[in-house]
Design an enzyme around this catalytic site. Structure first.
Site, PDB file in Angstrom:
ATOM      1  N   GLU A 113      -4.185   1.214  -6.428  1.00 54.24           N
ATOM      2  CA  GLU A 113      -3.280   0.218  -6.888  1.00 54.24           C
ATOM      3  C   GLU A 113      -3.404   0.271  -8.059  1.00 54.24           C
ATOM      4  O   GLU A 113      -3.850   0.868  -8.763  1.00 54.24           O
ATOM      5  CB  GLU A 113      -3.666  -1.285  -6.080  1.00 54.24           C
ATOM      6  N   CYS A 131       0.944  -1.110  -0.063  1.00 49.83           N
ATOM      7  CA  CYS A 131       0.098   0.018   0.039  1.00 49.83           C
ATOM      8  C   CYS A 131       0.863   1.398   0.004  1.00 49.83           C
ATOM      9  O   CYS A 131       1.663   1.490   0.796  1.00 49.83           O
ATOM     10  CB  CYS A 131      -0.831  -0.040   1.314  1.00 49.83           C
TER      11      CYS A 131
END
Length: 248
Positions: free
Chosen positions: A113, A2
Protein backbone atom coordinates in the site's frame (compact mmCIF):
# COMPACT_ATOMS: atom_id res chain seq x y z
CA UNK A 1 -8.03 -1.34 -2.03
CA UNK A 2 -5.55 -4.11 -2.67
CA UNK A 3 -3.88 -3.50 -6.00
CA UNK A 4 -0.49 -5.14 -5.65
CA UNK A 5 0.84 -8.09 -3.67
CA UNK A 6 3.70 -10.58 -3.46
CA UNK A 7 3.36 -14.33 -3.97
CA UNK A 8 6.71 -16.09 -4.08
CA UNK A 9 6.04 -19.51 -2.52
CA UNK A 10 6.56 -22.50 -4.77
CA UNK A 11 3.61 -24.60 -5.82
CA UNK A 12 4.60 -27.59 -3.70
CA UNK A 13 4.71 -25.33 -0.63
CA UNK A 14 1.18 -24.09 -1.29
CA UNK A 15 -0.12 -27.61 -1.93
CA UNK A 16 1.17 -28.60 1.50
CA UNK A 17 0.26 -25.39 3.35
CA UNK A 18 -3.35 -25.45 2.19
CA UNK A 19 -3.72 -29.25 2.35
CA UNK A 20 -4.68 -29.35 -1.33
CA UNK A 21 -6.00 -32.67 -2.59
CA UNK A 22 -5.86 -31.92 -6.32
CA UNK A 23 -3.36 -29.97 -8.37
CA UNK A 24 -5.81 -28.89 -11.08
CA UNK A 25 -3.02 -27.84 -13.45
CA UNK A 26 -0.03 -30.11 -12.76
CA UNK A 27 1.85 -28.96 -15.87
CA UNK A 28 1.66 -25.28 -14.94
CA UNK A 29 3.73 -23.56 -12.25
CA UNK A 30 3.92 -19.81 -11.76
CA UNK A 31 7.24 -18.10 -11.13
CA UNK A 32 7.83 -16.32 -7.85
CA UNK A 33 6.19 -12.91 -8.23
CA UNK A 34 7.08 -10.03 -5.92
CA UNK A 35 4.95 -7.53 -7.83
CA UNK A 36 1.61 -9.20 -8.58
CA UNK A 37 -0.60 -6.72 -10.43
CA UNK A 38 -4.16 -6.87 -11.77
CA UNK A 39 -4.67 -9.05 -14.90
CA UNK A 40 -1.74 -11.30 -13.93
CA UNK A 41 -2.17 -15.03 -13.37
CA UNK A 42 -2.21 -16.03 -9.70
CA UNK A 43 -2.81 -19.12 -7.58
CA UNK A 44 -6.21 -19.70 -6.01
CA UNK A 45 -7.30 -22.40 -3.56
CA UNK A 46 -10.89 -23.56 -4.02
CA UNK A 47 -13.14 -26.54 -3.35
CA UNK A 48 -15.13 -28.00 -6.24
CA UNK A 49 -16.96 -31.25 -6.91
CA UNK A 50 -15.25 -33.03 -9.84
CA UNK A 51 -17.35 -34.80 -12.44
CA UNK A 52 -18.73 -38.12 -11.16
CA UNK A 53 -17.44 -37.36 -7.66
CA UNK A 54 -19.55 -37.36 -4.51
CA UNK A 55 -17.82 -34.63 -2.55
CA UNK A 56 -15.96 -31.37 -3.00
CA UNK A 57 -12.20 -31.60 -3.43
CA UNK A 58 -9.81 -28.86 -2.35
CA UNK A 59 -7.71 -27.86 -5.35
CA UNK A 60 -5.14 -25.35 -6.53
CA UNK A 61 -5.80 -23.51 -9.80
CA UNK A 62 -4.20 -20.74 -11.81
CA UNK A 63 -6.66 -17.87 -12.34
CA UNK A 64 -6.49 -14.32 -13.68
CA UNK A 65 -6.75 -11.42 -11.22
CA UNK A 66 -9.73 -9.26 -12.15
CA UNK A 67 -13.14 -10.92 -11.91
CA UNK A 68 -15.18 -11.31 -15.09
CA UNK A 69 -18.84 -12.09 -14.25
CA UNK A 70 -20.49 -14.88 -16.24
CA UNK A 71 -22.88 -12.32 -17.78
CA UNK A 72 -20.15 -9.98 -19.04
CA UNK A 73 -20.10 -9.29 -22.78
CA UNK A 74 -16.31 -9.30 -22.87
CA UNK A 75 -13.46 -9.85 -20.37
CA UNK A 76 -12.29 -6.22 -20.28
CA UNK A 77 -14.51 -5.57 -17.25
CA UNK A 78 -12.13 -7.66 -15.15
CA UNK A 79 -9.55 -4.86 -14.84
CA UNK A 80 -12.14 -2.84 -12.90
CA UNK A 81 -13.19 -5.68 -10.59
CA UNK A 82 -9.95 -6.53 -8.81
CA UNK A 83 -11.48 -5.84 -5.38
CA UNK A 84 -14.87 -6.50 -3.78
CA UNK A 85 -15.79 -4.46 -0.71
CA UNK A 86 -16.99 -6.53 2.24
CA UNK A 87 -19.78 -4.02 2.83
CA UNK A 88 -21.44 -4.71 -0.56
CA UNK A 89 -20.01 -8.02 -1.82
CA UNK A 90 -23.22 -9.95 -1.11
CA UNK A 91 -25.38 -7.42 -2.98
CA UNK A 92 -23.50 -6.13 -6.04
CA UNK A 93 -24.48 -7.92 -9.29
CA UNK A 94 -20.81 -8.42 -10.20
CA UNK A 95 -20.05 -10.39 -7.04
CA UNK A 96 -23.19 -11.77 -5.37
CA UNK A 97 -23.37 -15.06 -7.27
CA UNK A 98 -19.70 -15.78 -6.72
CA UNK A 99 -19.97 -14.84 -3.04
CA UNK A 100 -22.77 -17.37 -2.60
CA UNK A 101 -21.14 -20.21 -4.53
CA UNK A 102 -17.54 -19.58 -5.59
CA UNK A 103 -15.34 -18.44 -2.73
CA UNK A 104 -11.60 -19.03 -2.71
CA UNK A 105 -8.36 -18.26 -0.91
CA UNK A 106 -5.64 -16.26 -2.63
CA UNK A 107 -2.22 -17.05 -1.12
CA UNK A 108 0.17 -14.14 -0.62
CA UNK A 109 3.36 -13.37 1.27
CA UNK A 110 2.07 -9.85 1.84
CA UNK A 111 0.67 -6.86 -0.02
CA UNK A 112 1.68 -3.29 -0.84
CA UNK A 113 0.00 0.00 0.00
CA UNK A 114 1.10 3.59 -0.58
CA UNK A 115 1.03 6.40 1.99
CA UNK A 116 1.28 10.10 1.05
CA UNK A 117 4.56 11.66 2.19
CA UNK A 118 3.99 14.63 4.48
CA UNK A 119 4.90 17.87 2.77
CA UNK A 120 5.11 16.23 -0.66
CA UNK A 121 1.86 16.66 -2.60
CA UNK A 122 2.45 14.01 -5.24
CA UNK A 123 4.90 11.69 -3.50
CA UNK A 124 3.75 8.42 -1.94
CA UNK A 125 5.82 5.90 0.01
CA UNK A 126 5.13 2.19 -0.61
CA UNK A 127 4.87 -0.17 2.36
CA UNK A 128 4.99 -3.95 2.44
CA UNK A 129 2.39 -5.37 4.83
CA UNK A 130 2.70 -9.02 5.84
CA UNK A 131 2.01 -11.51 8.65
CA UNK A 132 4.21 -10.81 11.68
CA UNK A 133 5.11 -14.51 11.95
CA UNK A 134 6.22 -14.79 8.31
CA UNK A 135 3.41 -17.21 7.49
CA UNK A 136 1.19 -17.22 4.45
CA UNK A 137 -1.50 -14.56 4.06
CA UNK A 138 -4.73 -16.27 2.95
CA UNK A 139 -6.73 -13.47 1.35
CA UNK A 140 -10.47 -13.94 0.98
CA UNK A 141 -11.36 -14.11 -2.68
CA UNK A 142 -14.08 -14.98 -5.15
CA UNK A 143 -13.68 -16.71 -8.50
CA UNK A 144 -15.82 -16.91 -11.61
CA UNK A 145 -15.97 -18.74 -14.95
CA UNK A 146 -16.52 -16.77 -18.16
CA UNK A 147 -17.33 -18.50 -21.45
CA UNK A 148 -15.81 -16.93 -24.56
CA UNK A 149 -18.53 -17.03 -27.24
CA UNK A 150 -15.98 -16.49 -30.01
CA UNK A 151 -14.16 -19.79 -29.38
CA UNK A 152 -15.10 -23.36 -30.28
CA UNK A 153 -16.29 -25.63 -27.49
CA UNK A 154 -13.16 -27.79 -27.74
CA UNK A 155 -10.83 -24.80 -27.51
CA UNK A 156 -8.83 -24.98 -24.24
CA UNK A 157 -9.16 -21.19 -23.98
CA UNK A 158 -12.95 -21.35 -24.17
CA UNK A 159 -13.26 -20.78 -20.41
CA UNK A 160 -11.59 -17.94 -18.55
CA UNK A 161 -11.26 -18.30 -14.76
CA UNK A 162 -10.84 -15.03 -12.86
CA UNK A 163 -10.77 -13.81 -9.26
CA UNK A 164 -11.15 -10.78 -7.02
CA UNK A 165 -9.86 -9.90 -3.54
CA UNK A 166 -12.35 -9.00 -0.80
CA UNK A 167 -11.33 -5.88 1.14
CA UNK A 168 -12.30 -4.43 4.52
CA UNK A 169 -11.43 -1.49 6.79
CA UNK A 170 -7.77 -1.51 7.76
CA UNK A 171 -6.62 -2.26 11.30
CA UNK A 172 -5.94 0.84 13.40
CA UNK A 173 -2.15 0.69 13.11
CA UNK A 174 -2.35 0.04 9.34
CA UNK A 175 -5.02 2.67 8.69
CA UNK A 176 -2.40 5.41 8.74
CA UNK A 177 -0.98 3.89 5.55
CA UNK A 178 -4.27 3.14 3.79
CA UNK A 179 -7.86 2.87 5.00
CA UNK A 180 -8.52 -0.49 3.29
CA UNK A 181 -6.86 -3.90 3.45
CA UNK A 182 -7.47 -7.42 2.11
CA UNK A 183 -9.73 -9.58 4.25
CA UNK A 184 -7.80 -12.47 5.79
CA UNK A 185 -9.31 -15.88 6.39
CA UNK A 186 -7.73 -17.64 9.36
CA UNK A 187 -6.87 -21.31 9.06
CA UNK A 188 -9.70 -22.52 11.28
CA UNK A 189 -12.22 -20.99 8.84
CA UNK A 190 -10.70 -22.23 5.58
CA UNK A 191 -12.84 -25.36 5.34
CA UNK A 192 -16.13 -23.55 5.84
CA UNK A 193 -15.18 -20.58 3.64
CA UNK A 194 -14.32 -22.88 0.73
CA UNK A 195 -17.33 -25.17 1.14
CA UNK A 196 -19.42 -24.91 -2.08
CA UNK A 197 -22.43 -26.28 -0.19
CA UNK A 198 -22.44 -23.15 1.96
CA UNK A 199 -24.68 -20.87 -0.13
CA UNK A 200 -26.26 -18.84 2.67
CA UNK A 201 -24.68 -15.41 2.21
CA UNK A 202 -25.40 -14.35 5.80
CA UNK A 203 -23.57 -17.39 7.10
CA UNK A 204 -20.71 -16.81 4.68
CA UNK A 205 -20.52 -13.17 5.76
CA UNK A 206 -20.05 -14.24 9.39
CA UNK A 207 -16.78 -15.93 8.36
CA UNK A 208 -15.32 -12.58 7.37
CA UNK A 209 -13.81 -11.58 10.70
CA UNK A 210 -11.12 -8.86 10.84
CA UNK A 211 -7.60 -10.02 11.67
CA UNK A 212 -6.46 -9.74 15.28
CA UNK A 213 -4.56 -6.58 16.16
CA UNK A 214 -0.85 -7.08 15.61
CA UNK A 215 -1.32 -10.03 13.25
CA UNK A 216 0.17 -7.95 10.43
CA UNK A 217 3.19 -5.68 10.37
CA UNK A 218 4.38 -3.08 7.86
CA UNK A 219 7.60 -1.40 6.79
CA UNK A 220 8.58 0.99 3.97
CA UNK A 221 10.14 -0.45 0.82
CA UNK A 222 11.75 0.86 -2.34
CA UNK A 223 9.68 2.86 -4.82
CA UNK A 224 10.89 0.36 -7.43
CA UNK A 225 7.65 -1.52 -6.72
CA UNK A 226 5.74 1.38 -8.31
CA UNK A 227 6.68 0.07 -11.75
CA UNK A 228 4.93 -3.23 -12.52
CA UNK A 229 7.84 -4.21 -14.76
CA UNK A 230 10.12 -4.44 -11.74
CA UNK A 231 10.24 -7.74 -9.88
CA UNK A 232 12.40 -9.72 -7.49
CA UNK A 233 12.96 -10.14 -3.73
CA UNK A 234 14.53 -6.68 -3.38
CA UNK A 235 11.02 -5.21 -3.70
CA UNK A 236 10.06 -6.53 -0.26
CA UNK A 237 13.29 -5.61 1.54
CA UNK A 238 12.90 -2.92 4.24
CA UNK A 239 14.42 0.46 3.46
CA UNK A 240 17.76 1.10 5.18
CA UNK A 241 17.32 2.86 8.53
CA UNK A 242 18.66 6.17 7.26
CA UNK A 243 16.21 6.25 4.36
CA UNK A 244 13.28 5.31 6.62
CA UNK A 245 14.19 8.06 9.07
CA UNK A 246 14.21 10.62 6.25
CA UNK A 247 10.51 9.87 5.58
CA UNK A 248 9.34 11.28 8.92
Amino acid sequence: MCGRYASARKKHELLEEFQVELDAEPDKELNADYNVAPTKNVYAVMSRVPKEAERAVRQLRVVKWGLVPAWAKDPSIGSRLINARIETVAEKPSFRQAFAKRRCLLPADGYFEWMPVEGEKKKKQPYFIHPEDGGVLAMAGLYEFWKDPSRDDDDPLKWLVTCTVITTDAEDHLGRIHDRMPMMIERDRWQEWLDPKLTDVEQASRLLVPAEQGRLTAYPVSTDVNNVRNNGPDLIKPLPDEEETALF
